[in-house]
Design an enzyme around this catalytic site. Structure first.
Site, PDB file in Angstrom:
ATOM      1  N   ASP A 125       0.137  -7.708   1.687  1.00  0.00           N
ATOM      2  CA  ASP A 125       0.528  -6.296   1.645  1.00  0.00           C
ATOM      3  C   ASP A 125       2.041  -6.113   1.658  1.00  0.00           C
ATOM      4  O   ASP A 125       2.576  -5.239   2.333  1.00  0.00           O
ATOM      5  CB  ASP A 125      -0.121  -5.523   2.815  1.00  0.00           C
ATOM      6  N   SER A 132       4.553   2.565   7.881  1.00  0.00           N
ATOM      7  CA  SER A 132       4.187   1.411   7.043  1.00  0.00           C
ATOM      8  C   SER A 132       5.362   0.941   6.204  1.00  0.00           C
ATOM      9  O   SER A 132       6.001   1.734   5.504  1.00  0.00           O
ATOM     10  CB  SER A 132       3.024   1.781   6.116  1.00  0.00           C
ATOM     11  N   HIS A 171       0.818  -1.222   0.000  1.00  0.00           N
ATOM     12  CA  HIS A 171       0.000   0.000   0.000  1.00  0.00           C
ATOM     13  C   HIS A 171       0.851   1.271   0.000  1.00  0.00           C
ATOM     14  O   HIS A 171       0.360   2.345  -0.334  1.00  0.00           O
ATOM     15  CB  HIS A 171      -1.000  -0.003   1.166  1.00  0.00           C
TER      16      HIS A 171
END
Length: 487
Positions: A145, A219, A115
């Protein structure tokens, strides 16, 4: 009273135990691995919308800033054109985002979250010293992911190794390094709060939960153990505020390492496929199948072209072990099958009618383009002649006639007894049975008419059973098991 105050004050001044401040050596570990952690900068061209309200900041009606922004946007575009529209279509504009990543190979291989780089037109890796280098995408796996990038280093790199996330213990100290809120090279420490967390983000949820501060921009960054090994990839947080509240989640290194190996080798994921549809073994279903305690993954359907079919696995079987690994629930089976090599022959232990049996299965390959079957849409055709029905278990039941097949769009291949109505106060209604469902089996025996069902249910009551297991089909032939109370 005076003594109590004196003791309280003394306790406030007492030195804090070393353990409360965290373990020694965090600074040494951070210094050792900090240069392996990078910032990921991406840019993407997006179509700018025409001038007007949607191009302006969204302000509440009557805001004192509304007039200011209105004048600003109008003047920037040279005034509002005729016809009442403010501004014209603008050329595409670039949006930027920032995330984190880490180097796993000194040749310039970086791991991050999918992402972080999804839909990016350009990806840049920013080193700890500020050096910015363009990167290219090696491959992504949306289901976990994870993404792998590659760039050409301009100087020697520091790479880190994966540790064994299976060895993590609750309460063990971990260190997160990343780029929260664009503050690159931020180091935070905390403990492992939980393992194997399923938070319904994907089919293979298996997160490490930590209270190490993780925020927006973290992230894709690494979660280190005290050996300086990567034990997870920081992926998401749960937060009502947008900031860390101590609920951070990382994809475990055991999952990441396997995904990264395949992305580097094939540029895509090649997951194992068993060819079954599975569901939870609830306490009621476990009681009906004589499985105590309730465990495993209940096979609700078998793909005619899948590997399970020739191996003799059938609806109603409960998988309790796969390739030597215990299966406690459906998620366990999904994960272990996906992680098993395509083409490998494995032993699958099932419980069938209360007895354990073993089957050998050669795994196929899971295709990401697998079709999602939609439940049959109820027809709104003219009413047909009312069928003869019989009541059992809070259900109105009838034999499958041609008219009923047409009304509820039931395929010819579906055999059994059709539900034409459900008592709203019944257990059946709670379990979401509805008109148009077809009962195929009761207590793992086929039924042809409503009398069969009533007879079976009455017998189970006499035998002192608390529930009955139904095999239910929708109009398309998709099966599921439902346990209903009989007392």
């Amino acid at each position: 009273m005076g003594i109590a105050i004196s003791l309280s004050a003394a306790s406030l001044l007492a030195p804090v135990p070393a353990g409360a401040r965290g373990p020694d050596g965090i600074a040494d570990i951070a210094e050792k691995v900090i240069d392996s952690v990078v910032n990921i900068s991406t840019s993407q061209s997006v179509e700018a919308k025409g001038g007007g309200k949607e191009a302006m900041p969204q302000l509440p009606p009557g805001s004192p800033f509304e007039e200011f922004f209105d004048d600003f946007f109008k003047n920037r575009r040279g005034g509002a054109p005729k016809g009442g529209e403010r501004g014209e279509m603008q050329p595409p504009r670039k949006t930027n985002s920032l995330g984190s990543g880490f180097i796993i190979d000194a040749s310039g291989v970086v791991v991050t979250n999918n992402h972080v780089i999804a839909d990016a037109d350009e990806i840049n890796v920013i080193m700890n010293d500020g050096t910015k280098i363009k990167a290219e995408l090696v491959g992504v796996d949306k289901k976990t992911d994870i993404a792998v990038l590659k760039f050409k280093p301009v100087k020697p790199l520091v790479a880190v190794k994966f540790g064994d996330s299976d060895k993590l213990r609750l309460g063990e100290w971990v260190i997160a390094i990343g780029n929260p809120f664009s503050l690159g090279g931020s180091v935070t420490a905390g403990i492992v709060s939980a393992r194997n967390r399923d938070i319904s983000q994907g089919p293979y949820d298996n997160y490490i939960q930590t209270d190490a501060s993780i925020n927006r921009g973290n992230s894709g960054g690494p979660l280190f153990n005290l050996e300086g090994e990567v034990v997870g990839v920081n992926t998401l947080i749960i937060s009502p505020t947008g900031g860390s509240i101590g609920l951070g989640f990382a994809v475990p290194s055991k999952t990441v390492a396997g995904v990264v190996d395949q992305l580097r080798q094939f540029g895509e994921l090649r997951r194992g496929w068993l060819g079954v549809r599975i569901q939870q073994v609830t306490d009621e279903i476990g009681e009906s199948l004589n499985i105590k305690p309730a465990r495993g993954a209940l096979v609700a359907g078998v793909d005619d072209k899948g590997p399970a079919k020739p191996a003799g696995i059938e609806p109603g079987d409960v998988v309790v072990k796969f390739d030597g690994k215990d299966v406690k629930d459906p998620k366990d089976l999904s994960r272990v099958v996906a992680d098993t090599a395509v083409g490998k022959e494995v032993d699958v232990v099932i419980i069938r009618k209360g007895k354990e049996e073993s089957r050998k299965v050669t795994l196929g390959r899971l295709e990401d383009t697998e079709k999602v079957q939609q439940a049959a849409v109820k027809s709104k055709e003219d009413p047909v002649e009312k069928p003869v029905t019989q009541k059992a278990l809070g259900l109105d039941l009838a034999a499958l006639s041609k008219d009923l097949r047409t009304k509820y769009k039931i395929k010819d291949s579906v055999k059994g007894v059709i539900v034409t109505g459900v008592d709203g106060n019944s257990d059946a209604a709670e379990k979401r049975l509805s008109a148009g469902d077809v009962i195929v089996e009761v207590a793992q025996e086929a039924v042809a008419n409503a009398a069969d069902i009533k007879k079976r249910v009455d017998q189970l009551k006499k035998d002192g059973k608390k529930s009955v297991l139904l095999l239910v089909s929708n109009g398309e032939g998709e099966l599921r098991f439902v346990a209903l109370g009989v007392q």
